[in-house]
Design an enzyme around this catalytic site. Structure first.
Site, short mmCIF file in Angstrom:
data_model
loop_
_atom_site.label_atom_id
_atom_site.label_comp_id
_atom_site.label_asym_id
_atom_site.label_seq_id
_atom_site.Cartn_x
_atom_site.Cartn_y
_atom_site.Cartn_z
N HIS A 12 7.82 -2.96 12.13
CA HIS A 12 7.04 -2.59 10.93
C HIS A 12 7.92 -2.65 9.69
CE1 HIS A 12 3.37 -0.11 9.41
NE2 HIS A 12 3.88 -0.83 8.42
N VAL A 13 8.44 -3.85 9.42
CA VAL A 13 9.37 -4.04 8.29
C VAL A 13 8.76 -4.88 7.18
CG1 VAL A 13 11.45 -3.70 9.68
CG2 VAL A 13 10.43 -6.01 9.50
N GLY A 14 7.43 -4.97 7.15
CA GLY A 14 6.76 -5.80 6.15
C GLY A 14 7.27 -5.57 4.73
N ARG A 33 -4.91 -9.22 -1.79
CA ARG A 33 -3.72 -9.55 -2.58
C ARG A 33 -2.63 -10.20 -1.72
NH1 ARG A 33 -5.36 -4.29 -4.30
NH2 ARG A 33 -4.38 -3.61 -2.38
N ILE A 34 -2.37 -9.60 -0.54
CA ILE A 34 -1.30 -10.12 0.32
C ILE A 34 -1.75 -11.42 0.99
CG2 ILE A 34 0.26 -9.63 2.25
CD1 ILE A 34 -0.09 -6.64 1.62
N GLU A 45 2.91 2.85 17.22
CA GLU A 45 4.32 2.68 16.83
C GLU A 45 5.08 4.01 16.97
OE1 GLU A 45 2.95 -0.59 13.46
OE2 GLU A 45 4.11 1.17 12.86
N LEU A 94 -8.53 -11.95 2.97
CA LEU A 94 -7.96 -12.66 1.82
C LEU A 94 -7.87 -11.74 0.61
CD1 LEU A 94 -6.94 -15.59 1.34
CD2 LEU A 94 -9.10 -16.00 0.14
N SER A 151 -13.36 -12.88 5.81
CA SER A 151 -13.29 -11.51 5.26
C SER A 151 -14.71 -11.00 5.22
CB SER A 151 -12.64 -11.52 3.88
OG SER A 151 -13.37 -12.36 3.01
N ARG A 203 -2.09 -3.91 10.58
CA ARG A 203 -2.02 -2.67 11.34
C ARG A 203 -2.26 -2.98 12.82
NH1 ARG A 203 0.17 -0.76 7.65
NH2 ARG A 203 -0.34 1.06 6.37
N ASP A 229 4.49 -7.44 13.74
CA ASP A 229 5.27 -6.45 12.98
C ASP A 229 4.67 -5.06 13.09
OD1 ASP A 229 5.78 -5.41 9.61
OD2 ASP A 229 7.36 -5.67 11.12
C1 8YV Z 1 4.77 1.56 4.91
C2 8YV Z 1 3.00 -0.03 5.05
O1 8YV Z 1 4.17 2.27 3.95
O2 8YV Z 1 2.55 -0.31 2.81
C3 8YV Z 1 2.08 -0.10 3.92
O3 8YV Z 1 0.87 0.05 4.14
O4 8YV Z 1 2.61 0.01 6.16
C4 8YV Z 1 4.43 0.09 4.83
O5 8YV Z 1 4.84 -0.45 3.65
C5 8YV Z 1 6.16 1.72 4.90
O6 8YV Z 1 6.49 1.42 6.20
C6 8YV Z 1 6.68 3.04 4.47
O7 8YV Z 1 6.69 3.95 5.40
#
Ligand code: 8YV
Length: 328
Positions: free
Chosen positions: A291-293, A166-167, A273, A164, A186, A244, A268
């Site tokens: 990994h498009v967060g 910021r995100i 990866e 828990l 947490s 991650r 994601d």
């Molecule tokens: C990457 C991320 O940094 O912010 C993070 O921790 O995993 C992503 O935002 C982003 O993929 C840039 O490479």
């Protein structure tokens, strides 16, 4: 930092600081770096001889959230003063080695909270309402033969947040709008949190319909979501990972999904990866994203402004904008 669209590349002066990039960085970030510094783009992995020649002069590293900056690399850079991460996560950077050398490390917190939280909710909706399947159902002409099987309601369901921060809080705020009940786990309970605290991921998983993983990566959370947690989540529970890949035991997850031990997953991030376990490709109850967060123009621009701003501040002797907590 100038807007990507309007930026005319300039080249840095001959006495500009030398910077090593540790990842294939977002092109506008690269343009800004090249405009201000003498950039060695991933030289340490591209050309060992040239890297050995430049190494004594390199004063900063520009990395991404996925970059590896191990103790061995830091040791090869006697003049290194600063590591600027284009990302909120920095689990690939050896913070202890940097601290021993008095090397600053910065990252890009806060500017991507909304983006990653939006993706977490999108994956929760996509996997429970079977949106990707539904799209395929229409495109393949199946709808002509009859209605699509029913999906699962997300509004009002029970959400568990692992981490828990910021995100995590941004995810909770969004889930409240869906009338969901929210609990979390947490390292420690947060005194000012209105949400119910469970002492472990397994205890939390047993109570919820959706388990969202949003902890930092690294040794402290490696395989935190294991077979026991997945069993507790159960055949009606969904796993969402926007943190991650290392935080989830991927083999245990694949086994649980293939055996129907959990209801589905929205993923994601992955252990290695861009490789993704092939078994997942055949599963309709799994939604996969690359990994498009944080991957929108607006957010990458904000991340670049902060990552570049930290380098500028360092070389101007000003206070860093966003040092990692271990160095704040
Ligand atoms: C990457 C991320 O940094 O912010 C993070 O921790 O995993 C992503 O935002 C982003 O993929 C840039 O490479």
């Amino acid at each position: 930092m100038p807007e990507a669209s309007s930026f005319q590349p300039a080249t840095a002066s001959a006495d500009a600081p030398e910077v090593l990039t540790a990842a294939r960085l977002w092109p506008p970030m690269m343009q800004a770096l090249r405009g201000a510094y003498r950039v060695h783009d991933r030289l340490h992995t591209e050309d060992q001889a040239a890297f050995a020649a430049a190494a004594p002069r390199i004063r900063a590293i520009s990395a991404s959230g996925e970059s590896k900056v191990p103790r061995e690399l830091i040791a090869q850079l006697p003049a290194l003063e600063m590591i600027s991460v284009f990302g909120v996560g920095y689990d690939g950077v050896d913070i202890a080695a940097a601290k021993e050398r008095g090397i600053s490390v910065t990252h890009t917190p806060n500017v991507l909270n909304d983006e990653v939280a939006d993706l977490a909710l999108a994956l929760m909706l996509a996997v429970s309402r079977r949106l990707v399947e539904a799209d395929r159902y229409v495109r393949s002409g199946q709808w002509l033969k009859g209605p699509m099987p029913l999906a699962r309601k997300m509004s009002g369901a029970h959400l568990g947040i692992v981490g828990l921060g910021r995100i995590g809080l941004a995810i909770a705020k969004r889930a409240e709008a869906f009338g969901m009940t929210i609990a979390y786990t947490s390292r420690s309970a947060k005194a000012d949190s209105p949400y119910r605290y469970l002492p472990s991921a397994a205890a939390l998983a047993a109570e919820v319909d959706f388990l969202v993983v949003i902890t930092p990566g690294g040794a402290g959370t490696r395989k935190l979501i294991d077979a026991e947690v997945l069993a507790a989540l159960g055949p009606k529970g969904y796993l969402i990972n926007v943190a991650r890949g290392s935080v989830v035991d991927e083999q245990a997850l694949v086994a649980a999904l293939v055996a129907g031990k959990i209801a589905g997953a929205g993923l994601d991030v992955f252990e290695s990866e861009p490789d993704v376990p092939k078994e997942l490709f055949a599963l309709d109850n799994v939604v996969l994203t690359p990994h498009v967060g944080s991957a929108t123009w607006q957010t990458r621009q904000a991340m670049a402004d902060l990552a570049f701003g930290n380098l500028q501040a360092h070389f101007a002797g000003r206070a860093l904008l966003s040092p990692v907590p271990e160095m704040a």
